[in-house]
Design a protein around this motif. Structure first.
Motif, PDB file in Angstrom:
ATOM      1  N   THR A  89       0.840  -1.203   0.000  1.00 48.92           N
ATOM      2  CA  THR A  89       0.000   0.000   0.000  1.00 48.92           C
ATOM      3  C   THR A  89       0.869   1.244   0.000  1.00 48.92           C
ATOM      4  N   PRO A  90       0.746   2.123  -1.000  1.00 52.26           N
ATOM      5  CA  PRO A  90       1.480   3.403  -0.973  1.00 52.26           C
ATOM      6  C   PRO A  90       1.024   4.234   0.223  1.00 52.26           C
ATOM      7  N   TRP A  91       1.952   4.982   0.791  1.00 53.02           N
ATOM      8  CA  TRP A  91       1.629   5.802   1.952  1.00 53.02           C
ATOM      9  C   TRP A  91       1.644   7.296   1.629  1.00 53.02           C
ATOM     10  N   ASP A  92       1.898   7.631   0.380  1.00 49.41           N
ATOM     11  CA  ASP A  92       2.049   9.045   0.022  1.00 49.41           C
ATOM     12  C   ASP A  92       0.724   9.799   0.107  1.00 49.41           C
ATOM     13  N   GLN A  93       0.825  11.084   0.430  1.00 47.68           N
ATOM     14  CA  GLN A  93      -0.358  11.914   0.605  1.00 47.68           C
ATOM     15  C   GLN A  93      -0.589  12.886  -0.546  1.00 47.68           C
ATOM     16  N   SER A  94       0.163  12.736  -1.647  1.00 48.41           N
ATOM     17  CA  SER A  94      -0.151  13.495  -2.860  1.00 48.41           C
ATOM     18  C   SER A  94      -0.491  12.503  -3.962  1.00 48.41           C
ATOM     19  N   ARG A  95      -1.376  12.900  -4.859  1.00 45.87           N
ATOM     20  CA  ARG A  95      -1.877  11.990  -5.872  1.00 45.87           C
ATOM     21  C   ARG A  95      -0.775  11.509  -6.809  1.00 45.87           C
ATOM     22  N   ALA A  96       0.075  12.426  -7.268  1.00 45.86           N
ATOM     23  CA  ALA A  96       1.131  12.037  -8.195  1.00 45.86           C
ATOM     24  C   ALA A  96       2.110  11.073  -7.525  1.00 45.86           C
ATOM     25  N   ARG A  97       2.518  11.376  -6.303  1.00 42.31           N
ATOM     26  CA  ARG A  97       3.463  10.505  -5.609  1.00 42.31           C
ATOM     27  C   ARG A  97       2.848   9.136  -5.321  1.00 42.31           C
ATOM     28  N   TYR A  98       1.551   9.120  -5.032  1.00 40.61           N
ATOM     29  CA  TYR A  98       0.854   7.856  -4.797  1.00 40.61           C
ATOM     30  C   TYR A  98       0.943   6.968  -6.040  1.00 40.61           C
ATOM     31  N   LEU A  99       0.662   7.545  -7.203  1.00 39.18           N
ATOM     32  CA  LEU A  99       0.743   6.784  -8.445  1.00 39.18           C
ATOM     33  C   LEU A  99       2.172   6.369  -8.769  1.00 39.18           C
ATOM     34  N   VAL A 100       3.128   7.251  -8.511  1.00 41.92           N
ATOM     35  CA  VAL A 100       4.528   6.904  -8.760  1.00 41.92           C
ATOM     36  C   VAL A 100       4.942   5.718  -7.897  1.00 41.92           C
ATOM     37  N   ARG A 101       4.531   5.724  -6.620  1.00 42.00           N
ATOM     38  CA  ARG A 101       4.908   4.598  -5.761  1.00 42.00           C
ATOM     39  C   ARG A 101       4.209   3.312  -6.191  1.00 42.00           C
ATOM     40  N   LEU A 102       2.972   3.424  -6.659  1.00 41.20           N
ATOM     41  CA  LEU A 102       2.303   2.248  -7.222  1.00 41.20           C
ATOM     42  C   LEU A 102       3.125   1.675  -8.373  1.00 41.20           C
ATOM     43  N   ALA A 103       3.585   2.556  -9.237  1.00 42.75           N
ATOM     44  CA  ALA A 103       4.376   2.118 -10.388  1.00 42.75           C
ATOM     45  C   ALA A 103       5.707   1.521  -9.946  1.00 42.75           C
ATOM     46  N   ARG A 104       6.387   2.193  -9.022  1.00 46.69           N
ATOM     47  CA  ARG A 104       7.691   1.715  -8.572  1.00 46.69           C
ATOM     48  C   ARG A 104       7.596   0.364  -7.877  1.00 46.69           C
ATOM     49  N   ASN A 105       6.472   0.100  -7.237  1.00 44.32           N
ATOM     50  CA  ASN A 105       6.292  -1.189  -6.567  1.00 44.32           C
ATOM     51  C   ASN A 105       6.367  -2.359  -7.541  1.00 44.32           C
ATOM     52  N   THR A 106       6.038  -2.106  -8.817  1.00 40.67           N
ATOM     53  CA  THR A 106       6.118  -3.185  -9.807  1.00 40.67           C
ATOM     54  C   THR A 106       7.563  -3.573 -10.098  1.00 40.67           C
ATOM     55  N   LEU A 107       8.505  -2.723  -9.703  1.00 41.74           N
ATOM     56  CA  LEU A 107       9.931  -3.020  -9.912  1.00 41.74           C
ATOM     57  C   LEU A 107      10.537  -3.777  -8.734  1.00 41.74           C
ATOM     58  N   GLN A 108       9.770  -3.910  -7.638  1.00 39.02           N
ATOM     59  CA  GLN A 108      10.272  -4.608  -6.462  1.00 39.02           C
ATOM     60  C   GLN A 108      10.600  -6.057  -6.829  1.00 39.02           C
ATOM     61  N   PRO A 109      11.805  -6.541  -6.537  1.00 39.68           N
ATOM     62  CA  PRO A 109      12.132  -7.944  -6.833  1.00 39.68           C
ATOM     63  C   PRO A 109      11.132  -8.881  -6.177  1.00 39.68           C
ATOM     64  N   PHE A 110      10.645  -9.840  -6.927  1.00 34.40           N
ATOM     65  CA  PHE A 110       9.643 -10.764  -6.417  1.00 34.40           C
ATOM     66  C   PHE A 110      10.124 -12.181  -6.594  1.00 34.40           C
ATOM     67  N   ASN A 111      10.180 -12.905  -5.488  1.00 31.55           N
ATOM     68  CA  ASN A 111      10.629 -14.293  -5.505  1.00 31.55           C
ATOM     69  C   ASN A 111       9.424 -15.213  -5.573  1.00 31.55           C
ATOM     70  N   THR A 112       9.283 -15.951  -6.654  1.00 35.80           N
ATOM     71  CA  THR A 112       8.129 -16.819  -6.811  1.00 35.80           C
ATOM     72  C   THR A 112       8.318 -18.150  -6.123  1.00 35.80           C
ATOM     73  N   ALA A 113       9.517 -18.416  -5.586  1.00 33.06           N
ATOM     74  CA  ALA A 113       9.757 -19.678  -4.888  1.00 33.06           C
ATOM     75  C   ALA A 113       9.014 -19.687  -3.562  1.00 33.06           C
ATOM     76  N   PRO A 114       8.569 -20.862  -3.086  1.00 33.24           N
ATOM     77  CA  PRO A 114       7.865 -20.925  -1.820  1.00 33.24           C
ATOM     78  C   PRO A 114       8.788 -20.612  -0.642  1.00 33.24           C
ATOM     79  N   ALA A 115       8.217 -20.125   0.447  1.00 33.86           N
ATOM     80  CA  ALA A 115       8.985 -19.859   1.647  1.00 33.86           C
ATOM     81  C   ALA A 115       9.592 -21.142   2.177  1.00 33.86           C
ATOM     82  N   MET A 116      10.723 -21.023   2.850  1.00 33.73           N
ATOM     83  CA  MET A 116      11.396 -22.188   3.403  1.00 33.73           C
ATOM     84  C   MET A 116      10.551 -22.830   4.492  1.00 33.73           C
ATOM     85  N   GLY A 117      10.711 -24.138   4.654  1.00 33.46           N
ATOM     86  CA  GLY A 117       9.993 -24.874   5.681  1.00 33.46           C
ATOM     87  C   GLY A 117      10.612 -24.660   7.049  1.00 33.46           C
ATOM     88  N   HIS A 118      10.007 -25.308   8.060  1.00 33.61           N
ATOM     89  CA  HIS A 118      10.503 -25.166   9.432  1.00 33.61           C
ATOM     90  C   HIS A 118      11.960 -25.599   9.507  1.00 33.61           C
TER      91      HIS A 118
END
Length: 330
Positions: A301-330
């Protein structure tokens, strides 16, 4: 206006349609009628309203189950977003629902089923205890939570709440509940405070309004901190209670707290799958690409309080590295 249009173009470029699409899933907990210094991170009616207007104008908001299906088939639209809420607070019905309906948007609500109809989550017990506590020293050292000096300012009490929660959150559930009750007793929490959680009737009204309903365990334990049997009972029990209430299949699940490898592991993703859920969401940041496991989808969830910055953070979140592998077990 130009900044908002530029931000929309950036979001389109980073979250295109089709096989290269990414799904952004937003997470909320509460939408307060008015700002509360003790809950400074929560959306208010005013902020939620402009955020939903912004999404309605600049994103393609889809029901979570539809969005995940279209992600898997490569038919997701550009700027795809799904909206989710965790826990099952009454303000989701009273405040968030009218705003969602006004903007023609869908959201999915993940319910900790054991708190429906008058329940109190441990964090709310602690927060309200601190809100109503007298000024002075609050000694919780015997609970391994520390020593606090409460002043007549919301900031003092909000800081104490944050520090207490850091120690309380990862306790074993029964010990955690006992500690929250002890804090309520020591601070003189007034009797008769109304529950902040939804009633069954409110939940049914949400579903009749077209909103999605998912499970969030029964009592919101950190799954990695309970036995496998307890975890299965929490996962399956929440689904059974909600299905009995709604009279329909519940196929969506949210991990409590939701940090992969910390709050849940591959053991728990397997339990969720075996319980019959088809989609599960975490609280790991990022946007899900095609091929992402439907049992560990990220949320943000973006935390920005201006509309443009909110959209920019939404966009930048798509660049966040995402690991599709399952979490490690116990």
């Amino acid at each position: 206006m130009m900044l908002v249009q530029s931000s929309r173009l950036l979001f389109s470029g980073l979250s295109p349609r089709g096989s290269r699409a990414k799904l952004t899933i937003l997470i909320f907990h509460r939408v307060l009628a008015e700002a509360d210094p003790m809950q400074g991170d929560e959306a208010t009616a005013a902020s939620f309203d402009w955020q939903m207007r912004l999404l309605a104008e600049n994103a393609n908001v889809l029901p979570l189950d539809e969005a995940v299906e279209r992600l898997s088939t490569g038919t997701l639209p550009a700027r795809a977003v799904a909206i989710t809420f965790d826990d099952g607070y009454a303000d989701n019905h009273d405040v968030a629902l009218p705003i969602l309906r006004r903007h023609g948007l869908h959201a999915t609500f993940f319910i900790a089923s054991g708190y429906l109809d008058g329940g109190w989550m441990f964090n709310d017990t602690v927060r309200e205890s601190l809100r109503h506590a007298p000024n002075g020293e609050l000694d919780l050292t015997d609970l391994e939570l520390g020593l606090f000096t409460l002043k007549d300012t919301p900031l003092s009490r909000a800081r104490a709440f944050g520090n207490i929660m850091r120690g309380l959150k990862y306790m074993e559930p029964e010990r955690r509940a006992d500690a929250a009750d002890a804090i309520a007793e020591r601070t003189g929490l007034p009797a008769g405070l109304g529950s902040p959680m939804m009633t069954s009737d409110q939940l049914l009204a949400m579903r009749r309004a077209g909103m999605g309903i998912g499970a969030h365990t029964v009592t919101h334990p950190i799954l990695s901190r309970v036995t496998d049997r307890q975890a299965r009972d929490e996962i399956g029990g929440s689904r059974e209670r909600l299905e009995a209430l709604l009279g329909e299949r519940v196929s969506l699940f949210a991990y409590p707290n939701g940090k992969p490898g910390v709050d849940y592991t591959s053991t728990h993703t397997a339990m969720v799958r075996e319980a019959g859920f088809s989609v599960a969401v975490s609280t790991s940041w990022g946007a899900a690409p095609r091929g992402a496991s439907p049992y560990e989808l990220p949320r943000f969830t973006p935390w920005d309080q201006s509309r443009a910055r909110y959209l920019v953070r939404l966009a930048r979140n798509t660049l966040q590295p995402f690991n599709t592998a399952p979490a490690m077990g116990h």
